[in-house]
Design an enzyme around this catalytic site. Structure first.
Site, PDB file in Angstrom:
ATOM      1  N   ASN A  50      38.941  39.562  35.063  1.00 50.86           N
ATOM      2  CA  ASN A  50      40.170  39.098  34.416  1.00 50.86           C
ATOM      3  C   ASN A  50      39.767  38.176  33.275  1.00 50.86           C
ATOM      4  OD1 ASN A  50      41.830  40.423  36.319  1.00 50.86           O
ATOM      5  ND2 ASN A  50      41.568  38.738  37.762  1.00 50.86           N
TER       6      ASN A  50
ATOM      7  N   HIS B 170      33.472  35.788  35.799  1.00 55.61           N
ATOM      8  CA  HIS B 170      33.085  36.413  37.072  1.00 55.61           C
ATOM      9  C   HIS B 170      33.614  37.830  37.128  1.00 55.61           C
ATOM     10  CE1 HIS B 170      36.907  34.277  37.534  1.00 55.61           C
ATOM     11  NE2 HIS B 170      37.272  35.242  38.356  1.00 55.61           N
TER      12      HIS B 170
ATOM     13  N   HIS C 258      34.885  40.669  39.880  1.00 55.85           N
ATOM     14  CA  HIS C 258      35.306  40.942  41.246  1.00 55.85           C
ATOM     15  C   HIS C 258      34.727  42.309  41.620  1.00 55.85           C
ATOM     16  CE1 HIS C 258      38.746  37.961  41.307  1.00 55.85           C
ATOM     17  NE2 HIS C 258      38.614  38.125  40.002  1.00 55.85           N
TER      18      HIS C 258
HETATM   19  P1  5GP Z   1      40.386  35.072  38.933  1.00 55.82           P
HETATM   20  O1  5GP Z   1      41.799  34.891  39.369  1.00 55.82           O
HETATM   21  O2  5GP Z   1      39.930  33.939  38.040  1.00 55.82           O
HETATM   22  O3  5GP Z   1      40.069  36.422  38.349  1.00 55.82           O
HETATM   23  O4  5GP Z   1      39.508  35.007  40.259  1.00 55.82           O
HETATM   24  C1  5GP Z   1      39.160  33.819  40.873  1.00 55.82           C
HETATM   25  C2  5GP Z   1      38.836  34.138  42.299  1.00 55.82           C
HETATM   26  O5  5GP Z   1      38.147  33.043  42.844  1.00 55.82           O
HETATM   27  C3  5GP Z   1      40.073  34.364  43.184  1.00 55.82           C
HETATM   28  O6  5GP Z   1      40.023  35.671  43.734  1.00 55.82           O
HETATM   29  C4  5GP Z   1      39.962  33.271  44.243  1.00 55.82           C
HETATM   30  O7  5GP Z   1      40.345  33.721  45.516  1.00 55.82           O
HETATM   31  C5  5GP Z   1      38.494  32.893  44.189  1.00 55.82           C
HETATM   32  N1  5GP Z   1      38.203  31.512  44.524  1.00 55.82           N
HETATM   33  C6  5GP Z   1      38.838  30.402  44.037  1.00 55.82           C
HETATM   34  N2  5GP Z   1      38.272  29.293  44.551  1.00 55.82           N
HETATM   35  C7  5GP Z   1      37.264  29.715  45.372  1.00 55.82           C
HETATM   36  C8  5GP Z   1      36.321  29.015  46.182  1.00 55.82           C
HETATM   37  O8  5GP Z   1      36.285  27.787  46.245  1.00 55.82           O
HETATM   38  N3  5GP Z   1      35.444  29.779  46.884  1.00 55.82           N
HETATM   39  C9  5GP Z   1      35.443  31.147  46.825  1.00 55.82           C
HETATM   40  N4  5GP Z   1      34.542  31.789  47.562  1.00 55.82           N
HETATM   41  N5  5GP Z   1      36.326  31.833  46.059  1.00 55.82           N
HETATM   42  C10 5GP Z   1      37.223  31.116  45.349  1.00 55.82           C
END
Ligand code: 5GP
Ligand code: ZN
Length: 129
Positions: free
Chosen positions: A102, A115, A117
């Site tokens: 994203n 990052h 996924h």
């Molecule tokens: P985004 O929404 O930025 O594409 O993805 C961020 C991801 O990071 C989300 O899927 C969320 O669940 C994960 N995430 C957020 N904080 C933490 C954390 O402290 N530890 C882990 N393992 N995942 C996290």
């Protein structure tokens, strides 16, 4: 935002570290996480809030905000992230997977540290929701 040198577990890694970034804290070991893969360029750990039976985050050790802000100097890192995804999938006997980044808040990015996924283990819809 403060920044300093990042000292990773084992190796010393002279990369940008943002003191208020949750993924930088996971990479440095300051916040505990289930690290399942690590090389010189990236780490991978399980997502806290999995959206599929397998949901792994692959994160560069260098703090890069997202793909849009990556520079030519980051080309090797960007390639290594995708190769890490392939290795992790192979090591876990995953043949088919979805790899998503994203980019920007409007596209669903909530953690401003680049990052991927890596998701597998269920059917994925296309077009993506
Ligand atoms: P985004 O929404 O930025 O594409 O993805 C961020 C991801 O990071 C989300 O899927 C969320 O669940 C994960 N995430 C957020 N904080 C933490 C954390 O402290 N530890 C882990 N393992 N995942 C996290
Ligand atoms: Zn960071």
């Amino acid at each position: 935002m403060m920044c300093s040198l990042l000292r990773t577990r084992g190796n010393i890694c002279y990369n940008l570290y943002m003191t208020d970034c949750i993924f930088c804290k996971i990479i440095s070991g300051e916040i505990k996480s289930q690290i399942i893969y690590e090389d010189d360029y990236c780490v991978a750990f399980k997502d806290l809030n999995p959206q599929a039976p397998t949901h792994i985050l692959i994160v560069p050790k260098k703090h890069i905000e997202n793909i849009a802000t990556a520079s030519e100097d980051d080309a090797l890192i960007l390639g290594k992230l995708q190769l890490a995804a392939a290795k992790i999938a192979k090591e876990n006997n995953i043949k088919d997977f979805r790899l998503v980044a994203n980019n920007g808040k409007g596209a669903g990015q909530s953690v401003m540290h680049l990052h991927y996924h890596l998701m597998a283990g269920r059917r994925f819809l296309w077009p993506a929701g």
